[in-house]
Design an enzyme around this catalytic site. Structure first.
Site, short mmCIF file in Angstrom:
data_model
loop_
_atom_site.label_atom_id
_atom_site.label_comp_id
_atom_site.label_asym_id
_atom_site.label_seq_id
_atom_site.Cartn_x
_atom_site.Cartn_y
_atom_site.Cartn_z
N HIS A 213 -29.74 100.05 27.55
CA HIS A 213 -29.97 100.53 28.77
C HIS A 213 -29.51 101.94 29.12
CE1 HIS A 213 -26.13 98.91 30.06
NE2 HIS A 213 -26.36 99.96 31.25
N ARG A 214 -28.27 102.29 28.26
CA ARG A 214 -27.62 103.50 28.56
C ARG A 214 -28.60 104.59 28.49
NH1 ARG A 214 -22.39 102.89 29.78
NH2 ARG A 214 -21.57 101.10 29.70
#
Length: 368
Positions: A213-214
Site C-alpha cells: 500500500h505504500r
C-alpha cells in the site's frame, strides 16, 4: 487526569485498543479519542472501532485525501482547537503518520506534554514521510515509549537520553522520560488471537499473505509492475491471498491490470480480526507494511519485505525477515529461501512480554 488520544490510521486503532483498555481499568484517568479521519473508508476505519471495542471517538476531524503538508496543517489546526477546549493533562500519539505529527505539533505549541508510543524507530530513510514524522514527534515528546532495545539505542544516538557514562542529555528538558515497554502490537496479538474471524471469502489451505500500500511502491508504475510480476510468479507455486488496499486497486486499474484475470487471489480489505485469521493460517507474509512485518513474527511466520529498509531491524538480523525491495529476482529468491526454513523460533521474545499497555498507563499515572 485527562488524556486526549490522537489516532487516524488502521495500525493506530489496534495500538489504541491495547492502551485504551488499560486506561479504562485505571480509576484516575479519563480518555477522549480524537480521530483525524486520515483513513476515511468505512472498511479501513470504522470496522476497527467496532471489532476491537475501542470507545467511539469523541471528535472526528474528517481530514483526508490531501498532500502531506496540507493534511498535517489542517489536522494541526483542528486538533489545536480541540485541545484548547478540552485542556488535557497530556496528549497520547502513536507511530509515525501525519496524524501522529499533527497531534504532537498541536500539543507542543500549547505546552501540553506528549506521550509517544512506538518511539525511537528509525529506517534512516528521510525520503519516507513516516521517518520525518517519527523523528520530529520523538523530539517533541516528554514520554517516549520504546518497543525494542534498538529503538532505545536510536534515541541515545540522537542525544535524547544520556549515554551509559551518565553524560547529560543534550538539548532536552530534564522531564523527558524514556521507557522500553515492549510492543503494544504484541499485546494485541496475544489478546485477539482467540477472537480471530474468517474473511467472507473462500481461502486455500496453504497460501502466502501479501499486502502492498505504500505510495513509494504503488505510485511508481515500474516498482508496482515489478512487485506484481514477482507475486504472480509466486502464486503459480503457492496461492497468494492479497487484501487489496484502495490505493493499490486504483493504481492497478489505472495501469490496465486485469484483476479478475490475475493468478493472484485479490480480496477486499479486511479488518484486524480477519487479518489475524489470515496470519494464523498463512505459510509466510510478503508486505511493505511496517506493522505486518512484526505481526508475521508474532504468529510465527517468516516475512519478506517489499522495501529496501525496515524499522524492525531485529527481524532481519535474526533471519525472520528478508528485505527485497520490489526487485522481482530478490522477491523470488527470498520466497524460495523462506519456504525451506524450519518453523520460526520466537524464544528471543523480541517485543516484550505482552504487558506493554499496562506499563505505559502505569508510567503515565505515576507522573501525571
Amino acid at each position: 487526569m485527562k488524556i486526549i488520544t490522537v489516532v487516524g490510521a488502521r495500525p493506530q486503532f489496534v495500538k489504541a485498543a491495547v492502551v485504551s483498555r488499560a486506561i479504562a481499568a485505571h480509576p484516575r484517568i479519563e480518555e477522549k479519542i480524537l480521530h483525524t479521519g486520515q483513513h476515511f473508508d468505512a472498511g479501513m476505519s470504522d470496522v476497527f472501532f467496532e471489532e476491537m471495542a475501542i470507545p467511539k471517538p469523541a471528535y472526528h476531524l474528517d481530514v483526508h485525501s490531501l498532500s502531506h503538508g496540507a493534511m498535517t496543517g489542517r489536522m494541526t489546526e483542528r486538533i489545536e482547537a480541540v485541545l484548547m477546549a478540552e485542556k488535557p493533562d497530556a496528549v497520547l500519539v502513536y507511530g509515525d503518520t501525519d496524524s501522529t505529527l499533527a497531534g504532537a505539533l498541536a500539543a507542543a505549541k500549547l505546552q501540553i506534554p506528549i506521550a509517544h508510543v512506538e518511539a525511537g524507530l528509525r529506517s534512516f530513510d528521510r525520503s519516507m514521510p513516516e521517518e520525518i514524522n517519527r523523528v520530529l514527534t520523538d523530539h517533541l515528546s516528554r514520554w517516549l515509549f520504546c518497543p525494542t532495545v534498538a529503538a532505545e539505542e536510536n534515541l541515545k544516538r540522537e542525544g535524547v537520553v544520556g549515554d551509559a557514562s551518565g553524560a547529560e542529555v543534550r538539548a532536552r528538558p530534564a522531564a523527558v522520560s524514556v521507557c522500553r515497554c515492549g510492543d503494544v502490537m504484541q499485546d494485541a496479538a496475544l489478546f485477539y488471537a482467540a477472537r480471530a474471524r474468517a474473511p467472507q471469502t473462500e481461502l486455500p489451505d496453504d497460501f502466502v499473505l501479501c499486502t502492498m500500500h505504500r505510495p513509494a511502491n504503488t505510485d511508481d508504475p515500474i516498482r508496482l509492475s515489478a512487485a506484481v510480476r514477482a507475486i504472480e510468479s509466486i502464486s503459480r507455486q503457492l496461492p497468494v491471498v492479497f487484501p487489496l488496499h484502495p490505493r493499490t486497486r486504483q493504481r492497478l486499474q489505472a495501469a490496465g491490470y486485469a484483476l479478475d484475470a490475475s493468478p493472484i487471489r485479490f480480496i477486499e480489505p479486511v479488518g484486524y480480526l480477519e487479518m489475524v485469521y489470515l496470519l494464523q493460517r498463512c505459510r509466510l507474509v510478503a508486505t511493505d507494511s511496517g506493522g505486518l512485518q512484526k505481526e508475521a513474527y508474532f504468529f510465527g511466520k517468516y516475512g519478506l519485505t517489499l522495501r529496501d529498509r525496515t524499522e524492525w531491524t531485529e527481524l532481519v538480523e535474526n533471519g525472520y525477515n528478508i528485505l527485497c525491495d520490489t526487485d522481482a529476482d530478490r522477491i523470488l529468491s527470498a520466497f524460495e529461501t523462506l519456504s525451506k526454513r524450519p518453523p520460526l523460533d520466537k524464544s528471543l521474545a523480541l517485543y516484550g512480554d505482552g504487558h506493554a499497555g499496562e506499563t505505559i498507563v502505569n508510567r503515565l499515572s505515576a507522573v501525571l
